[in-house]
Design a protein around this motif. Structure first.
Motif, PDB file in Angstrom:
ATOM      1  N   LYS A   1      -0.759   2.163  -2.308  1.00  0.00           N
ATOM      2  CA  LYS A   1       0.636   1.875  -2.675  1.00  0.00           C
ATOM      3  C   LYS A   1       0.652   0.844  -3.802  1.00  0.00           C
ATOM      4  O   LYS A   1      -0.123  -0.109  -3.785  1.00  0.00           O
ATOM      5  CB  LYS A   1       1.397   1.328  -1.473  1.00  0.00           C
ATOM      6  CG  LYS A   1       1.499   2.334  -0.343  1.00  0.00           C
ATOM      7  CD  LYS A   1       2.256   1.760   0.838  1.00  0.00           C
ATOM      8  CE  LYS A   1       2.286   2.747   1.959  1.00  0.00           C
ATOM      9  NZ  LYS A   1       3.479   3.545   2.023  1.00  0.00           N
TER      10      LYS A   1
ATOM     11  N   MET B   1      -2.909  -1.571  -0.680  1.00  0.00           N
ATOM     12  CA  MET B   1      -1.816  -1.929  -1.578  1.00  0.00           C
ATOM     13  C   MET B   1      -2.393  -2.761  -2.720  1.00  0.00           C
ATOM     14  O   MET B   1      -3.206  -3.652  -2.496  1.00  0.00           O
ATOM     15  CB  MET B   1      -0.758  -2.761  -0.840  1.00  0.00           C
ATOM     16  CG  MET B   1       0.459  -3.070  -1.671  1.00  0.00           C
ATOM     17  SD  MET B   1       1.713  -4.054  -0.800  1.00  0.00           S
ATOM     18  CE  MET B   1       1.999  -3.106   0.664  1.00  0.00           C
TER      19      MET B   1
ATOM     20  N   THR C   1       2.986   5.794  -4.720  1.00  0.00           N
ATOM     21  CA  THR C   1       1.818   5.875  -3.859  1.00  0.00           C
ATOM     22  C   THR C   1       0.866   6.915  -4.434  1.00  0.00           C
ATOM     23  O   THR C   1       1.299   7.956  -4.913  1.00  0.00           O
ATOM     24  CB  THR C   1       2.228   6.273  -2.422  1.00  0.00           C
ATOM     25  OG1 THR C   1       3.146   5.289  -1.924  1.00  0.00           O
ATOM     26  CG2 THR C   1       1.034   6.356  -1.499  1.00  0.00           C
TER      27      THR C   1
END
Length: 84
Positions: free
Chosen positions: A9, A82, A16
């Protein structure tokens, strides 16, 4: 060596991506490859200073250090990462 598939992400652009990496790769190597590939796909510089990008494991709820090896720290296929 085994393949690890990651969902990555990028909140800065609200997108994403899916990546694959080898379990013996370092977080830093994977981060660099992800940044290059995301920039190529988006056809723009997503991260102005790649050295300041942090890699967080959503599954492990913490930051990953660039020198750590994916397999040694427990990153598994299907893991969520992330980039911030």
């Amino acid at each position: 060596m085994s393949k690890i598939f990651l969902e990555t992400k990028v909140p800065g652009i609200a997108k994403t991506y899916e990546f694959s990496a080898d379990s013996v790769m370092t977080v830093g190597t994977v981060k660099k490859a992800m940044i290059e590939q995301i920039s190529a796909v988006e056809n723009m510089t997503v991260f102005p200073d790649p050295d300041r990008v942090l890699v967080c494991s959503i599954d492990m709820q913490g930051l990953l250090q660039d020198c750590e090896t994916l397999g040694n720290i427990g990153v598994k296929s299907g893991g969520k990462i992330m980039l911030i």
